[in-house]
Design a protein around this motif. Structure first.
Motif, PDB file in Angstrom:
ATOM      1  N   MET A   1      34.430  40.018  23.147  1.00 30.24           N
ATOM      2  CA  MET A   1      33.286  40.159  24.169  1.00 30.24           C
ATOM      3  C   MET A   1      33.675  39.970  25.815  1.00 30.24           C
ATOM      4  O   MET A   1      33.686  40.066  26.586  1.00 30.24           O
ATOM      5  N   LYS A   2      35.246  39.556  26.160  1.00 22.39           N
ATOM      6  CA  LYS A   2      35.955  39.106  27.119  1.00 22.39           C
ATOM      7  C   LYS A   2      36.573  40.508  27.769  1.00 22.39           C
ATOM      8  O   LYS A   2      36.557  40.911  28.694  1.00 22.39           O
ATOM      9  N   ASN A   3      37.334  41.076  26.526  1.00 27.06           N
ATOM     10  CA  ASN A   3      37.667  42.065  26.565  1.00 27.06           C
ATOM     11  C   ASN A   3      36.968  43.226  26.973  1.00 27.06           C
ATOM     12  O   ASN A   3      37.074  43.700  27.941  1.00 27.06           O
ATOM     13  N   LYS A   4      35.560  42.989  26.465  1.00 27.40           N
ATOM     14  CA  LYS A   4      35.104  44.178  26.795  1.00 27.40           C
ATOM     15  C   LYS A   4      34.187  44.336  28.091  1.00 27.40           C
ATOM     16  O   LYS A   4      34.298  44.765  29.390  1.00 27.40           O
ATOM     17  N   VAL A   5      34.339  43.018  28.512  1.00 26.07           N
ATOM     18  CA  VAL A   5      33.704  42.353  29.792  1.00 26.07           C
ATOM     19  C   VAL A   5      34.641  43.054  31.033  1.00 26.07           C
ATOM     20  O   VAL A   5      34.173  43.227  32.713  1.00 26.07           O
ATOM     21  N   MET A   6      35.806  42.285  30.761  1.00 29.29           N
ATOM     22  CA  MET A   6      36.953  42.630  31.931  1.00 29.29           C
ATOM     23  C   MET A   6      37.151  44.285  31.724  1.00 29.29           C
ATOM     24  O   MET A   6      37.010  44.397  33.218  1.00 29.29           O
ATOM     25  N   GLU A   7      37.653  44.904  30.404  1.00 32.33           N
ATOM     26  CA  GLU A   7      36.933  46.512  31.710  1.00 32.33           C
ATOM     27  C   GLU A   7      36.244  47.166  31.737  1.00 32.33           C
ATOM     28  O   GLU A   7      35.956  47.809  32.968  1.00 32.33           O
ATOM     29  N   ARG A   8      34.670  46.844  31.132  1.00 35.12           N
ATOM     30  CA  ARG A   8      33.033  46.875  31.844  1.00 35.12           C
ATOM     31  C   ARG A   8      33.411  47.184  33.137  1.00 35.12           C
ATOM     32  O   ARG A   8      32.980  48.157  33.674  1.00 35.12           O
ATOM     33  N   ASN A   9      34.313  46.154  34.034  1.00 32.55           N
ATOM     34  CA  ASN A   9      33.779  45.494  35.661  1.00 32.55           C
ATOM     35  C   ASN A   9      35.674  45.536  36.362  1.00 32.55           C
ATOM     36  O   ASN A   9      34.922  45.033  37.177  1.00 32.55           O
ATOM     37  N   HIS A  10      36.361  46.176  35.405  1.00 28.38           N
ATOM     38  CA  HIS A  10      37.102  45.839  35.878  1.00 28.38           C
ATOM     39  C   HIS A  10      37.813  45.166  36.160  1.00 28.38           C
ATOM     40  O   HIS A  10      38.180  45.069  37.793  1.00 28.38           O
ATOM     41  N   VAL A  11      37.849  43.412  36.140  1.00 29.38           N
ATOM     42  CA  VAL A  11      38.254  42.733  36.695  1.00 29.38           C
ATOM     43  C   VAL A  11      39.849  42.517  36.735  1.00 29.38           C
ATOM     44  O   VAL A  11      40.509  42.758  35.910  1.00 29.38           O
ATOM     45  N   THR A  12      40.162  41.983  37.798  1.00 27.95           N
ATOM     46  CA  THR A  12      41.352  41.709  38.718  1.00 27.95           C
ATOM     47  C   THR A  12      41.479  40.175  38.609  1.00 27.95           C
ATOM     48  O   THR A  12      41.021  40.056  39.661  1.00 27.95           O
ATOM     49  N   ILE A  13      42.767  40.170  38.411  1.00 31.13           N
ATOM     50  CA  ILE A  13      43.221  38.909  38.826  1.00 31.13           C
ATOM     51  C   ILE A  13      44.621  38.789  39.704  1.00 31.13           C
ATOM     52  O   ILE A  13      45.238  39.331  38.885  1.00 31.13           O
ATOM     53  N   SER A  14      44.078  38.149  40.725  1.00 31.99           N
ATOM     54  CA  SER A  14      45.985  37.537  41.056  1.00 31.99           C
ATOM     55  C   SER A  14      46.105  36.112  41.746  1.00 31.99           C
ATOM     56  O   SER A  14      44.689  35.894  41.512  1.00 31.99           O
ATOM     57  N   GLY A  15      46.788  35.770  42.205  1.00 28.58           N
ATOM     58  CA  GLY A  15      46.622  34.577  42.861  1.00 28.58           C
ATOM     59  C   GLY A  15      47.041  33.617  42.127  1.00 28.58           C
ATOM     60  O   GLY A  15      47.102  33.577  40.720  1.00 28.58           O
ATOM     61  N   SER A  16      47.305  31.723  42.291  1.00 28.39           N
ATOM     62  CA  SER A  16      47.250  31.264  41.858  1.00 28.39           C
ATOM     63  C   SER A  16      46.749  30.321  42.306  1.00 28.39           C
ATOM     64  O   SER A  16      46.707  29.800  43.290  1.00 28.39           O
ATOM     65  N   GLY A  17      46.341  28.703  41.728  1.00 23.05           N
ATOM     66  CA  GLY A  17      45.463  27.595  42.193  1.00 23.05           C
ATOM     67  C   GLY A  17      44.629  27.063  40.911  1.00 23.05           C
ATOM     68  O   GLY A  17      44.484  27.876  39.658  1.00 23.05           O
ATOM     69  N   GLU A  18      44.661  26.213  41.128  1.00 23.65           N
ATOM     70  CA  GLU A  18      43.390  25.443  40.229  1.00 23.65           C
ATOM     71  C   GLU A  18      42.021  25.989  40.650  1.00 23.65           C
ATOM     72  O   GLU A  18      41.212  26.308  39.716  1.00 23.65           O
ATOM     73  N   ARG A  19      41.338  26.447  41.790  1.00 25.84           N
ATOM     74  CA  ARG A  19      39.798  26.810  41.673  1.00 25.84           C
ATOM     75  C   ARG A  19      40.383  28.158  42.143  1.00 25.84           C
ATOM     76  O   ARG A  19      41.296  28.959  42.601  1.00 25.84           O
ATOM     77  N   THR A  20      39.189  28.980  41.692  1.00 27.46           N
ATOM     78  CA  THR A  20      39.141  30.412  42.327  1.00 27.46           C
ATOM     79  C   THR A  20      38.215  30.595  42.951  1.00 27.46           C
ATOM     80  O   THR A  20      36.723  30.407  43.058  1.00 27.46           O
ATOM     81  N   LEU A  21      37.980  32.467  43.725  1.00 25.32           N
ATOM     82  CA  LEU A  21      37.398  32.544  44.627  1.00 25.32           C
ATOM     83  C   LEU A  21      36.525  34.407  43.680  1.00 25.32           C
ATOM     84  O   LEU A  21      37.952  34.736  43.537  1.00 25.32           O
TER      85      LEU A  21
END
Length: 283
Positions: A1-21
C-alpha cells in the motif's frame, strides 16, 4: 500500500529532521511549484512534496472521476500519504485549494497534522450574500467552458491574471507552462470541484494552530476572503504580505520563506503546553 501511494502521487522526500513539512500545490500546478521555497527548509526539517493525481508526474492511470468529484477525494489522498509515511504532528503548507484540502485532512487527522499554513486560501470562490468570494457563477462557468473548448487559451489567460507582477512577465510564462503540462481533462474537473466548493462551515472545526498568508491584489482569493478565513478559524494568525498576486511562493519566495520560518519559530518557542485555540494574532 505504501509503495502504491508513493508512486500514485509521486511523493518525494528531502532534508532531515524530527518533524515534517508537507507541501500541497494548487490547481493546475505540481510539486515543482515549490522549488524556490522548499529547499530553504531541508536543513532541520524533512520535506515532503507530492502531485495530486492528474498533475505533474503522478500516476494518471489512477484517476477516477468519481473518486475526485469533491475536495474530500483529494483530502483522502493526503491522508493516505500521511499514513504511508507514518507522520505525526506534521505541518501542512497548502497553496490555494490545497489550503482547504489540508483543512479537511487535518479535521480528520489532527494527530497527524499539527499545524496548517495556508497561502491564498479560499473556502468558497463564488460570491454569496454577505460573502465576497470573488467570482459570480457566470464567471466560473465561462472559465470552465473555456477550459473545455481550448485549454491552452485558458492557461494563457489565467496565468497572468493569477500571477500579476506584470513587470516580470516570465513568471506568468512559467505558470502557463505548468498549466499546459498537466492533463486538461483532469484539471478541468479539478477546477470545477475547486470553484464550486464551499467548505466555510469546516473552518471552525480546525483545532490546530493555523497561519494564513495573504498576498495583495489577489484576483483569485481576495484579501476579504483571507480575513474571513482568519475570523472563522479559532486562534489563527493572519499575515498580509507585500507580495502581489495569487502565487507569492513563485513571485516572492524570500518573503514567503521568511514568514513561514517566523511562524514556525514562534510556535516552537510557545511550546505545546499552550492550546492553539486560545491564542490568535493579526500581524
Amino acid at each position: 500500500m505504501k509503495n502504491k501511494v508513493m508512486e500514485r502521487n509521486h511523493v518525494t522526500i528531502s532534508g532531515s529532521g524530527e518533524r515534517t513539512l508537507v507541501f500541497g500545490h494548487g490547481l493546475g500546478c505540481d510539486q515543482t511549484v515549490w522549488e524556490r521555497v522548499a529547499p530553504a527548509f531541508e536543513n532541520g526539517w524533512r520535506v515532503v512534496l507530492f502531485d495530486y493525481v492528474g498533475s505533474g508526474r503522478s500516476d494518471r492511470s489512477q484517476y477516477r472521476p468519481s473518486d475526485y468529484n469533491s475536495l474530500e477525494g483529494y483530502a483522502r489522498d493526503v491522508i493516505e500519504i500521511i499514513d504511508a509515511l507514518d507522520l505525526k504532528d506534521a505541518v501542512f503548507i497548502g497553496h490555494s485549494v490545497s489550503a482547504m484540502i489540508g483543512t479537511l485532512a487535518s479535521i480528520k487527522r489532527p494527530e497527524a497534522i499539527g499545524k496548517l499554513i495556508m497561502i491564498g486560501p479560499s473556502p468558497r470562490y463564488l460570491n454569496a450574500p454577505g460573502y465576497p468570494g470573488g467570482y459570480e457563477r457566470e464567471d466560473v462557468e465561462e472559465l470552465l467552458e473555456l477550459m473545455e473548448r481550448n485549454y491552452k487559451e485558458w492557461a494563457k489567460y489565467m496565468a497572468p491574471a493569477s500571477m500579476k507582477n506584470t513587470d516580470r512577465p516570465f513568471l506568468a510564462d512559467e505558470l502557463e507552462e505548468r498549466f499546459i503540462s498537466n492533463d486538461p481533462v483532469i484539471i478541468r474537473q479539478f477546477a470545477e470541484v475547486t470553484f464550486m466548493s464551499d467548505v466555510r462551515d469546516k473552518l471552525a472545526e480546525i483545532s490546530i494552530p493555523t497561519l494564513i498568508l495573504q498576498a495583495q491584489e489577489d484576483s483569485v482569493a481576495p484579501i476579504e476572503v483571507g480575513k474571513f478565513v482568519h475570523e472563522q478559524i479559532p486562534g489563527s494568525t493572519f499575515r498580509v504580505l507585500s507580495a502581489k498576486g495569487h502565487n507569492p511562493h513563485i513571485s516572492d519566495p524570500e518573503e514567503t520563506i521568511s514568514e513561514i520560518q517566523r511562524y514556525l519559530n514562534q510556535e516552537s518557542e510557545i511550546g505545546t503546553s499552550v492550546s492553539g485555540r486560545n491564542r490568535g494574532a493579526s500581524w
